[in-house]
Each structure stands twice: as C-alpha cells, then as structure tokens.
Design a protein around this motif. Sequence first.
Motif, PDB file in Angstrom:
ATOM      1  N   PHE A 290     -12.068 -27.637 -71.054  1.00 51.20           N
ATOM      2  CA  PHE A 290     -13.252 -28.483 -71.007  1.00 51.20           C
ATOM      3  C   PHE A 290     -13.700 -28.609 -69.557  1.00 51.20           C
ATOM      4  CE2 PHE A 290     -14.744 -32.822 -70.055  1.00 51.20           C
ATOM      5  CZ  PHE A 290     -15.895 -32.885 -70.825  1.00 51.20           C
ATOM      6  N   TYR A 291     -15.016 -28.481 -69.349  1.00 50.84           N
ATOM      7  CA  TYR A 291     -15.565 -28.633 -68.009  1.00 50.84           C
ATOM      8  C   TYR A 291     -16.944 -29.240 -68.129  1.00 50.84           C
ATOM      9  CZ  TYR A 291     -17.652 -27.416 -63.508  1.00 50.84           C
ATOM     10  OH  TYR A 291     -18.289 -27.475 -62.298  1.00 50.84           O
ATOM     11  N   ALA A 292     -17.233 -30.246 -67.319  1.00 53.92           N
ATOM     12  CA  ALA A 292     -18.530 -30.906 -67.369  1.00 53.92           C
ATOM     13  C   ALA A 292     -19.085 -31.022 -65.957  1.00 53.92           C
ATOM     14  CB  ALA A 292     -18.405 -32.288 -68.013  1.00 53.92           C
ATOM     15  N   GLU A 293     -20.398 -30.905 -65.829  1.00 50.37           N
ATOM     16  CA  GLU A 293     -21.018 -30.962 -64.507  1.00 50.37           C
ATOM     17  C   GLU A 293     -22.448 -31.460 -64.618  1.00 50.37           C
ATOM     18  OE1 GLU A 293     -21.538 -27.132 -62.705  1.00 50.37           O
ATOM     19  OE2 GLU A 293     -22.471 -26.266 -64.476  1.00 50.37           O
ATOM     20  N   ASP A 294     -22.900 -32.057 -63.527  1.00 49.15           N
ATOM     21  CA  ASP A 294     -24.322 -32.315 -63.342  1.00 49.15           C
ATOM     22  C   ASP A 294     -24.907 -31.070 -62.699  1.00 49.15           C
ATOM     23  OD1 ASP A 294     -24.192 -35.030 -64.247  1.00 49.15           O
ATOM     24  OD2 ASP A 294     -23.238 -35.535 -62.339  1.00 49.15           O
ATOM     25  N   VAL A 295     -25.873 -30.466 -63.370  1.00 49.72           N
ATOM     26  CA  VAL A 295     -26.394 -29.178 -62.934  1.00 49.72           C
ATOM     27  C   VAL A 295     -27.249 -29.361 -61.680  1.00 49.72           C
ATOM     28  CG1 VAL A 295     -27.882 -27.237 -63.596  1.00 49.72           C
ATOM     29  CG2 VAL A 295     -26.337 -28.275 -65.271  1.00 49.72           C
ATOM     30  N   GLY A 296     -27.065 -28.457 -60.731  1.00 51.76           N
ATOM     31  CA  GLY A 296     -27.863 -28.517 -59.522  1.00 51.76           C
ATOM     32  C   GLY A 296     -27.715 -27.255 -58.700  1.00 51.76           C
ATOM     33  N   GLN A 297     -28.348 -27.271 -57.548  1.00 49.13           N
ATOM     34  CA  GLN A 297     -28.296 -26.155 -56.617  1.00 49.13           C
ATOM     35  C   GLN A 297     -27.708 -26.631 -55.294  1.00 49.13           C
ATOM     36  OE1 GLN A 297     -32.452 -24.904 -56.424  1.00 49.13           O
ATOM     37  NE2 GLN A 297     -32.123 -23.452 -58.101  1.00 49.13           N
ATOM     38  N   VAL A 298     -27.147 -25.696 -54.542  1.00 50.04           N
ATOM     39  CA  VAL A 298     -26.715 -25.967 -53.180  1.00 50.04           C
ATOM     40  C   VAL A 298     -27.707 -25.297 -52.244  1.00 50.04           C
ATOM     41  CG1 VAL A 298     -24.921 -25.585 -51.441  1.00 50.04           C
ATOM     42  CG2 VAL A 298     -24.285 -26.197 -53.782  1.00 50.04           C
TER      43      VAL A 298
ATOM     44  N   LEU B 109     -24.339 -30.985 -68.221  1.00 54.72           N
ATOM     45  CA  LEU B 109     -23.877 -29.885 -69.077  1.00 54.72           C
ATOM     46  C   LEU B 109     -22.369 -29.951 -69.224  1.00 54.72           C
ATOM     47  CD1 LEU B 109     -24.568 -27.078 -70.407  1.00 54.72           C
ATOM     48  CD2 LEU B 109     -24.302 -26.092 -68.123  1.00 54.72           C
ATOM     49  N   ALA B 110     -21.888 -29.675 -70.421  1.00 56.14           N
ATOM     50  CA  ALA B 110     -20.448 -29.622 -70.675  1.00 56.14           C
ATOM     51  C   ALA B 110     -20.114 -28.375 -71.468  1.00 56.14           C
ATOM     52  CB  ALA B 110     -19.988 -30.862 -71.440  1.00 56.14           C
ATOM     53  N   TYR B 111     -18.989 -27.756 -71.111  1.00 59.05           N
ATOM     54  CA  TYR B 111     -18.496 -26.559 -71.799  1.00 59.05           C
ATOM     55  C   TYR B 111     -17.147 -26.878 -72.439  1.00 59.05           C
ATOM     56  CZ  TYR B 111     -21.653 -24.149 -68.479  1.00 59.05           C
ATOM     57  OH  TYR B 111     -22.723 -23.739 -67.721  1.00 59.05           O
TER      58      TYR B 111
ATOM     59  N   PHE C  13     -26.030 -30.698 -52.224  1.00 55.34           N
ATOM     60  CA  PHE C  13     -26.201 -30.517 -53.663  1.00 55.34           C
ATOM     61  C   PHE C  13     -27.477 -31.193 -54.117  1.00 55.34           C
ATOM     62  CE2 PHE C  13     -25.666 -32.281 -57.964  1.00 55.34           C
ATOM     63  CZ  PHE C  13     -25.436 -31.116 -58.683  1.00 55.34           C
ATOM     64  N   ARG C  14     -28.357 -30.446 -54.767  1.00 53.80           N
ATOM     65  CA  ARG C  14     -29.645 -30.961 -55.232  1.00 53.80           C
ATOM     66  C   ARG C  14     -29.684 -30.906 -56.769  1.00 53.80           C
ATOM     67  NH1 ARG C  14     -32.742 -29.873 -50.499  1.00 53.80           N
ATOM     68  NH2 ARG C  14     -31.258 -30.222 -48.784  1.00 53.80           N
ATOM     69  N   PRO C  15     -29.564 -32.040 -57.453  1.00 55.53           N
ATOM     70  CA  PRO C  15     -29.581 -32.024 -58.925  1.00 55.53           C
ATOM     71  C   PRO C  15     -30.935 -31.579 -59.460  1.00 55.53           C
ATOM     72  CG  PRO C  15     -29.679 -34.269 -58.094  1.00 55.53           C
ATOM     73  CD  PRO C  15     -29.433 -33.387 -56.900  1.00 55.53           C
ATOM     74  N   VAL C  16     -30.909 -30.959 -60.637  1.00 52.29           N
ATOM     75  CA  VAL C  16     -32.156 -30.508 -61.265  1.00 52.29           C
ATOM     76  C   VAL C  16     -32.510 -31.325 -62.506  1.00 52.29           C
ATOM     77  CG1 VAL C  16     -31.873 -28.165 -60.386  1.00 52.29           C
ATOM     78  CG2 VAL C  16     -31.022 -28.732 -62.671  1.00 52.29           C
ATOM     79  N   GLY C  17     -31.689 -32.347 -62.826  1.00 51.73           N
ATOM     80  CA  GLY C  17     -32.044 -33.225 -63.927  1.00 51.73           C
ATOM     81  C   GLY C  17     -31.426 -32.878 -65.264  1.00 51.73           C
ATOM     82  N   VAL C  18     -30.344 -32.099 -65.249  1.00 47.34           N
ATOM     83  CA  VAL C  18     -29.650 -31.719 -66.477  1.00 47.34           C
ATOM     84  C   VAL C  18     -28.151 -31.922 -66.268  1.00 47.34           C
ATOM     85  CG1 VAL C  18     -29.123 -29.855 -68.104  1.00 47.34           C
ATOM     86  CG2 VAL C  18     -31.381 -29.981 -67.046  1.00 47.34           C
TER      87      VAL C  18
ATOM     88  N   PRO D 116     -30.390 -37.922 -65.073  1.00 46.25           N
ATOM     89  CA  PRO D 116     -29.981 -37.908 -63.673  1.00 46.25           C
ATOM     90  C   PRO D 116     -28.473 -37.708 -63.613  1.00 46.25           C
ATOM     91  CG  PRO D 116     -30.416 -40.146 -64.409  1.00 46.25           C
ATOM     92  CD  PRO D 116     -30.854 -39.239 -65.514  1.00 46.25           C
ATOM     93  N   PRO D 117     -27.915 -37.365 -62.465  1.00 48.35           N
ATOM     94  CA  PRO D 117     -26.468 -37.113 -62.387  1.00 48.35           C
ATOM     95  C   PRO D 117     -25.659 -38.263 -62.986  1.00 48.35           C
ATOM     96  CG  PRO D 117     -27.524 -36.467 -60.341  1.00 48.35           C
ATOM     97  CD  PRO D 117     -28.582 -37.144 -61.166  1.00 48.35           C
ATOM     98  N   CYS D 118     -24.774 -37.922 -63.923  1.00 48.66           N
ATOM     99  CA  CYS D 118     -23.991 -38.960 -64.607  1.00 48.66           C
ATOM    100  C   CYS D 118     -22.560 -38.533 -64.913  1.00 48.66           C
ATOM    101  CB  CYS D 118     -24.693 -39.371 -65.899  1.00 48.66           C
ATOM    102  SG  CYS D 118     -24.968 -38.017 -67.070  1.00 48.66           S
TER     103      CYS D 118
END
Length: 409
Positions: A274-282, A190-192, A183-188, A235-237
């Motif tokens: 409710f769903y929250a994530e640190d945005v990234g790519q695999v 996000l929560a839905y 998993f490579r974070p992109v610096g964002v 950063p991932p939080c």
Amino acid sequence: MAVRSVLVSGAGIAGLVFAYWARRHGLEPVVVERAPGLRAEGHGVDLRGAGREVVRRMGLEDAVRAAGTGEQGIAFTDWTGRTRARVGREVFAGFGGEGPTAELEVLRGQLATLIRDAAGPGVEWVFDDHIAAIDDRGSGPVRVRLAGGGSYEVDVVVAADGIGSATRRLVFGEHDEQGRAWFRPVGVSLAYLTVPRRRGDGSWATWQHDPGGRSVILRPDPVGTTRAALSFLAPPCLRGRDPDAQKALLTGRFIDVGGAAPRVLDALAAASEFYAEDVGQVRMPAWSRGRVVLLGDAGYCPSPISGMGTTLAVVGAAVLAGELARCPDPAAAFAAYEERMRPYVDRAQELPPGTPYTGLPRTRWGIRVLHAALRATATPPLTGMMGRFLSPPAHTIDLPSHLTTAAHG
C-alpha cells in the motif's frame, strides 16, 4: 581530476539505471538504499519514447516486454460500474503507443530487478541505511556519513531518493528563496494497493469515474493479483499521516461509492502493499549544488498524471552518467546534464489543459462529457487530436551518442 567515485542515494529506477551506466563508463558507484533490500513491490510503470530507447540500448527491451503487465486497453465506467467507453492499445498505437496504456508497461519491482541484475559486478550496494550528513567543502572529495555509522569520501553524490528526497533536504533545504516548497501539489491525492484477483479480471484495465472528482482504477498484472488505485480531488491530505490514518481517510472518501469501490475498500484494511501520496511536481531552479546533483523525482518529478516519471528517471540517469564520465569537472558535467535534460523535463511537466479536473470530473454531467470524448478517440479523424492530450512528449530529446557505445562495454 576526473570523476571516479559516486555515491548514489536511492535504489529506485533512477539510481539503478545510473549505476548500470556508471559502471559501463568506468565509474565506481556506491548505491545506498534506506530499505532493507531492493524494493520488489510497486504498480505498473511506463517506458515511453526515449526511455524505451535507453532500455533497448541496455539490452533489456525484450526482457521488459516479456515481463509486461499484458494490459490491452482501458474500459471507462461510470458510477454504476457500467462501461461507457473502451480504448484499446491499438487506438493508442495510432498516436505512437504512448497513451495511458503504453507499449512497454511493467511492474516497478520487476523492472528494478532486471536493471540491478544487468548492472553486474562493480557496484557496491548498501541496504538498510541512508545519508545522515554531507560535508561538501567545494574542493576535494565529498565526505558522506551514513546513519548506520559508515562513511565515504567520493567525488560526487547523486540524490535519487524520490519526490520526498531526504538528501535534497540536507543540501537544498525545503524551500526556494521566496519561501515556496520544492514540492508543488496539483490538487489530487492517490493511493495504490494490490487486491486479490477475481474471476472476470481480464487483460483490460477498468477506470471508474464517480461524482465528487473520485475514481477507482483496476489494472491487470502478470503475477496473479490485480493492482488498484483510488484517486480524488483534494488539497494535500495524505502526506504526514501514518498508513492506518491514510486508510481511514480513504475509506471515508469512498464509503458511498459503488461499482468497484467496495471491493477495493474490503482489501484496503489488510493491504500490505500500500502506498498513498498527495500528487505533485518537484520544481527546482537548479539541479546541483557543489558536488551534489539531483536525479529523477528528487529533482524534477513530473507527477503520475504526466505518465513520464519513469521515462525521465531512465533518460536522466543515462545522460548524467555519461556526462560525469565525459567531463573531468563535475560542475561542467552537471551543467551539460541540465542543459540536455531541462527542456525535456519542462515539456513533461506541462500537464494537459484543465488538469486535474478534466480527468476527475466532479459532476455526473462532466463524467458523461469525458466518456463521450474518450469514445471519440476510436474515431480516426479524432485520434490524432486526442493523442495530443493523452500522449506525453516522450520523444522530444536527442540521446547522446555515448549511449550507443557504452551498453556492452
């Protein structure tokens, strides 16, 4: 011996589409899902380009269109809530209808239900369970033990259990040979969440930009509520925190924001969806090991920023099912699947220049520049140029011919 039995980990969009096409090709899929039932929740997802074509060949395009969110475009607002730019769906149509408001946009849960119903008989569904162990000895069947005590012997295991795939972790571990996480974070982050619909919530989404690299998004849905998203540069939080801790962090980040933010924060504490994530790519150097193969976000999540996650899941599932039916040797099927999909995935994972900072400016001046650029999208000479930044590469794959003949087999 040709592949017949397949165990799929995950009943998300990728796993569901795979089950559909596996049955059409005469395979015998078992779908194991950790949740107690098909996940009915979820925000809007986009079907673009080849993904839309796969859905059409499944006979579902009209049903998906009928279930659409009805979003007509996006109004971009500043930190005061004042609208500074409006980009309608007709503008996005100028570069293929593939911008932030896509031609086919549907709630994730509704899309999942449509696909499962279309899969028909012949798929074994196992809910409220997950894979606990995989014994792949390289020859003969793969032995799979479920946490609930059940076991299977199958020809192939498909890991379609999302960006945090536990199945991927069992087979591939957490890191590559250089110690980098898949998993490579992109610096964002996000929560839905879903908020009560208000008078004045129409068919246009609103996207509010606030200083500090923050945004609040409200989008229409067809079920009488409004879908909200909070995003911010960081950063991932969020990963590893429980929902209450995530909500507290989000409240702290947005407590000083005006416009639509107080409405969303008011609904946040009691939000059940409710769903929250640190945005990234695999990013994986290979999508298979032995008789286990990765599908969708588990193998190549492009991040929500790309707008391509659902499309990659749909196309990848259809391609993988067809190759497993066509190639007697699983290794050959996996190689053919990766050969066709890898260039498509690579292009989808190439995020627009300046991501994520261009979409989440940190200063008021940056927000004004962004809104000026968005206003320019409605100017015909600039529509094509802006389309290169706002339109993901959804058409850049040739679908195999077997998708034409299998849909109603």
